[in-house]
Motif scaffolding. Structure first.
Motif, mmCIF file in Angstrom:
data_model
loop_
_atom_site.group_PDB
_atom_site.id
_atom_site.type_symbol
_atom_site.label_atom_id
_atom_site.label_comp_id
_atom_site.label_asym_id
_atom_site.label_seq_id
_atom_site.Cartn_x
_atom_site.Cartn_y
_atom_site.Cartn_z
ATOM 1 N N PHE A 1 38.570 29.628 45.788
ATOM 2 C CA PHE A 1 37.376 29.791 44.967
ATOM 3 C C PHE A 1 37.737 29.636 43.495
ATOM 4 N N ALA A 2 36.774 29.222 42.694
ATOM 5 C CA ALA A 2 37.017 29.084 41.254
ATOM 6 C C ALA A 2 37.470 30.410 40.654
ATOM 7 N N TYR A 3 36.814 31.493 41.029
ATOM 8 C CA TYR A 3 37.156 32.827 40.523
ATOM 9 C C TYR A 3 38.590 33.184 40.910
ATOM 10 N N GLY A 4 38.928 33.045 42.185
ATOM 11 C CA GLY A 4 40.262 33.388 42.648
ATOM 12 C C GLY A 4 41.342 32.485 42.088
ATOM 13 N N LEU A 5 41.043 31.210 41.871
ATOM 14 C CA LEU A 5 42.021 30.274 41.328
ATOM 15 C C LEU A 5 42.463 30.707 39.937
ATOM 16 N N GLY A 6 41.523 31.123 39.108
ATOM 17 C CA GLY A 6 41.888 31.632 37.787
ATOM 18 C C GLY A 6 42.662 32.924 37.886
ATOM 19 N N ASN A 7 42.177 33.837 38.725
ATOM 20 C CA ASN A 7 42.783 35.169 38.836
ATOM 21 C C ASN A 7 44.224 35.129 39.315
ATOM 22 N N ALA A 8 44.485 34.324 40.358
ATOM 23 C CA ALA A 8 45.766 34.383 41.051
ATOM 24 C C ALA A 8 46.675 33.194 40.771
ATOM 25 N N LEU A 9 46.222 32.260 39.936
ATOM 26 C CA LEU A 9 47.084 31.129 39.610
ATOM 27 C C LEU A 9 47.087 30.851 38.109
ATOM 28 N N THR A 10 45.970 30.426 37.561
ATOM 29 C CA THR A 10 45.944 30.005 36.157
ATOM 30 C C THR A 10 46.414 31.102 35.215
ATOM 31 N N PHE A 11 45.785 32.269 35.284
ATOM 32 C CA PHE A 11 46.036 33.314 34.291
ATOM 33 C C PHE A 11 47.430 33.942 34.417
ATOM 34 N N PRO A 12 47.833 34.378 35.613
ATOM 35 C CA PRO A 12 49.176 34.977 35.690
ATOM 36 C C PRO A 12 50.292 33.980 35.384
ATOM 37 N N LEU A 13 50.140 32.714 35.804
ATOM 38 C CA LEU A 13 51.176 31.734 35.518
ATOM 39 C C LEU A 13 51.278 31.439 34.026
ATOM 40 N N CYS A 14 50.151 31.386 33.353
ATOM 41 C CA CYS A 14 50.179 31.126 31.909
ATOM 42 C C CYS A 14 50.823 32.282 31.146
ATOM 43 N N ALA A 15 50.773 33.485 31.709
ATOM 44 C CA ALA A 15 51.342 34.659 31.036
ATOM 45 C C ALA A 15 52.721 35.040 31.558
ATOM 46 N N GLY A 16 53.170 34.416 32.648
ATOM 47 C CA GLY A 16 54.450 34.792 33.242
ATOM 48 C C GLY A 16 54.390 36.077 34.035
ATOM 49 N N ALA A 17 53.194 36.447 34.522
ATOM 50 C CA ALA A 17 53.011 37.682 35.286
ATOM 51 C C ALA A 17 53.369 37.456 36.760
ATOM 52 N N THR A 18 53.331 38.537 37.543
ATOM 53 C CA THR A 18 53.593 38.486 38.979
ATOM 54 C C THR A 18 52.270 38.598 39.729
ATOM 55 N N THR A 19 52.096 37.776 40.768
ATOM 56 C CA THR A 19 50.855 37.776 41.548
ATOM 57 C C THR A 19 51.121 38.172 42.984
ATOM 58 N N VAL A 20 50.309 39.081 43.497
ATOM 59 C CA VAL A 20 50.375 39.508 44.898
ATOM 60 C C VAL A 20 49.311 38.752 45.677
ATOM 61 N N LEU A 21 49.703 38.142 46.794
ATOM 62 C CA LEU A 21 48.774 37.379 47.626
ATOM 63 C C LEU A 21 48.542 38.080 48.959
ATOM 64 N N MET A 22 47.306 37.953 49.456
ATOM 65 C CA MET A 22 46.900 38.608 50.708
ATOM 66 C C MET A 22 46.220 37.555 51.584
ATOM 67 N N PRO A 23 46.829 37.144 52.683
ATOM 68 C CA PRO A 23 46.255 36.048 53.468
ATOM 69 C C PRO A 23 44.986 36.409 54.234
ATOM 70 N N GLU A 24 44.846 37.660 54.656
ATOM 71 C CA GLU A 24 43.703 38.020 55.483
ATOM 72 C C GLU A 24 42.499 38.464 54.637
ATOM 73 N N ARG A 25 41.418 38.770 55.340
ATOM 74 C CA ARG A 25 40.196 39.219 54.663
ATOM 75 C C ARG A 25 40.453 40.530 53.934
ATOM 76 N N PRO A 26 39.954 40.671 52.704
ATOM 77 C CA PRO A 26 40.259 41.883 51.920
ATOM 78 C C PRO A 26 39.395 43.082 52.298
ATOM 79 N N THR A 27 39.842 43.879 53.246
ATOM 80 C CA THR A 27 39.179 45.146 53.571
ATOM 81 C C THR A 27 39.603 46.200 52.548
ATOM 82 N N PRO A 28 38.828 47.271 52.384
ATOM 83 C CA PRO A 28 39.259 48.330 51.465
ATOM 84 C C PRO A 28 40.656 48.848 51.773
#
Length: 533
Positions: free
Chosen positions: A232-259
């Motif tokens: 998704f456009a929202y997720g692409l920025g959140n988990a790729l564009t922004f953290p990579l541009c800042a050198g941050a660490t990103t946590v990925l979750m393959p399954e559906r995000p339940t609470p």
């Protein structure tokens, strides 16, 4: 970095090459972590270069398209960035669609290669069998056993690295232009076939330069987790564009995000920045696994997809001591262009324009409306997509010169904050006056028994439009006799009398998109089938 200081990228610009260069000094710093893999920035750079080289070895050329149908694991950013580095255009697909959807998209984008998660391979194979277009190169991410089809992802990379004499040359960045097509995202398709939205290398740069740097202030010390997926456009920025541009660490979750799954990642990774959607925030606050504030390390949360109800934002902040920055973005604008800001949050509003974006509210005559009046939302900014592929009429209807028509209705109040009124096709006219479904839903959700609500129009026996609410109660909440009348009275106490829902139906769940957006059109279809809409 202020908006006025946001320097445009050079004419020749490759986003993947840019972010790899920015992180050249962070070789041992973690870039991505999923349930099975941890990639440092050095390892990410190596795998991205290998993927780019492998594409070229398999005959893919600049501007060829690659289908990316994969769950959120460390392979996803490698495939996306490797494609960009090679000048190949990844077409990012929702992992929750049907065989028919994928067959249509294959024919529409004419991808020469595909990357697919092992669990999704059978579905894609069915689509490939029915589509008129043939994919030449198939790469399987994390195959479940021996698939017998395509290249395993790691083997695909290893084969390129083995060609040592040519690897360096083949992995060199393609000399792409800032404004040439870099990737596609498909719209939700809620009103017909999904539209292939074409974005540029510069679009990624601008969402970081204008939104992330001004509002998020990420650093390499941040750990980022997005419930919204990378496709998704929202997720692409959140988990790729922004953290990579800042050198941050990103946590990925393959399954559906339940609470429960979200809380587990937030706690184990000690994530500092979380990106969610309103329905997920509501479910998190109602979940029995809700952790105490001290278990998490959140400094900031973000919401988009739909407007965040005031009550949810206030309760989240009271519990976790962390603000939610509610904003609105779109596939066409790539990320958020209107948002609340840290320290200046006003729950119940979508905030103010992000620096570098211009926003207008226009009436049906195309002229700006006054403060306090409902208008159609138009946006101008440098992250706007080029077009919808193969759809001139829809492109012209949405991309109007420098302006993009969002399809959302908004009101701007006297102090410049914007308040969501609903999608244009969701707005209701009751007793000759406009009613925002979102406003009624937000009022219902302030009741302690209500988890979620969706409001549509229902035609009564006299042929008049009345509001009807579909209500989901909180887990374990009993439905006492007369609760519908209590809820009607509750709404009347907070809104103008003509806005209260004349009809209330209690349901176990609401139909939603994969991003958590409520699909009110499906509720309208249900009512039409019953003969009441």
């Amino acid at each position: 970095m202020s908006a006025s200081a946001a320097v445009p990228p050079p004419e020749r610009y490759n986003f993947a090459a840019d972010v790899l260069a920015r992180n050249a000094g962070r070789a041992t710093h973690p870039a991505y972590v999923d349930d099975r893999t941890r990639l440092t920035y050095g390892e990410l750079a190596e795998r991205v270069a290998a993927f780019a080289a492998a594409l070229r070895i398999h005959g893919l050329r600049r501007e060829d398209r690659l289908l990316l149908l994969a769950h959120d694991t460390c392979d996803w950013p490698v495939a996306f960035l490797g494609s960009l580095l090679a000048g190949v255009v990844p077409v990012c697909l929702n992992t929750l669609l049907t065989v028919d959807d994928y067959a249509y998209m294959l024919e529409h984008c004419r991808a020469r290669a595909a990357v697919v998660s092992g669990a999704l391979l059978p579905t894609l194979q069915q689509a490939m069998a029915t589509a008129a277009h043939e994919v030449g190169t198939l790469v399987v991410s994390r195959p479940a056993g021996d698939t017998g089809h395509g290249h395993a992802f790691d083997a695909f990379l290893a084969a390129a690295e083995a060609a040592a004499a040519t690897f360096a040359a083949r992995a060199a960045p393609a000399p792409t232009l800032a404004d040439e097509p870099a990737f596609w995202l498909y719209s939700s398709g809620s009103t017909g076939r999904p539209k292939g939205t074409v974005h540029t290398h510069a679009n990624l740069y601008w969402t970081d330069a204008l939104y992330a740097r001004n509002l998020l202030a990420l650093t390499e010390r941040d750990v980022v987790f997005s419930a919204a997926k990378l496709f998704f456009a929202y997720g692409l920025g959140n988990a790729l564009t922004f953290p990579l541009c800042a050198g941050a660490t990103t946590v990925l979750m393959p399954e559906r995000p339940t609470p429960a799954g979200v809380f587990a990642r937030l706690a184990s990774a000690q994530a500092s920045v979380f990106f969610g959607v309103p329905t997920l925030y509501a479910a998190m606050l109602a979940a029995p696994e809700l952790p105490v504030r001290e278990r998490l390390a959140l400094r900031l949360a973000v919401s988009a997809g739909e407007a965040l109800p005031r009550d949810i934002g206030e309760r989240f902040t009271a519990h976790f001591g962390c603000e939610i920055l509610d904003g609105i973005g779109s596939t066409e604008m790539l990320h958020i262009f209107l948002s609340n800001r840290a320290g200046e949050v006003r729950y119940g509003t979508t905030g103010v324009p992000v620096p570098g974006y211009a926003v207008e509210l226009r009436g049906e005559d195309g002229r700006p409306v006054s403060d306090g009046d409902i208008g159609d939302l138009y946006i101008r900014g440098p992250s706007a997509a080029l077009l919808y592929w193969g759809s001139r009429d829809k492109t012209r209807a949405t991309f109007q010169g420098e302006w993009v028509k969002s399809g959302d209705k908004y009101v701007r109040n006297a102090d410049g904050y914007y308040v969501y009124s609903g999608r244009g096709d969701d707005m209701l006219k009751v007793s000759g006056q406009y009613v925002s479904p979102f406003e009624v839903e937000a009022a219902l959700m302030r009741h302690p028994a209500v988890l979620e609500a969706a409001v549509i129009g229902r035609i009564d026996a006299d042929g008049l439009t009345r509001t009807k609410a579909f209500v989901v109660l909180k887990p374990g909440q009993a439905q006492p006799q007369g609760l519908d009348d209590m809820l009607k009275a509750f709404v009347k106490d907070s809104l103008a009398p003509f806005k209260y829902p004349r009809y209330i139906e209690f349901v176990p769940e609401l139909p939603k998109t994969a991003t958590g957006k409520i699909q009110r059109f499906r509720l309208r279809e249900r009512e039409r089938e019953r003969g009441t809409a």
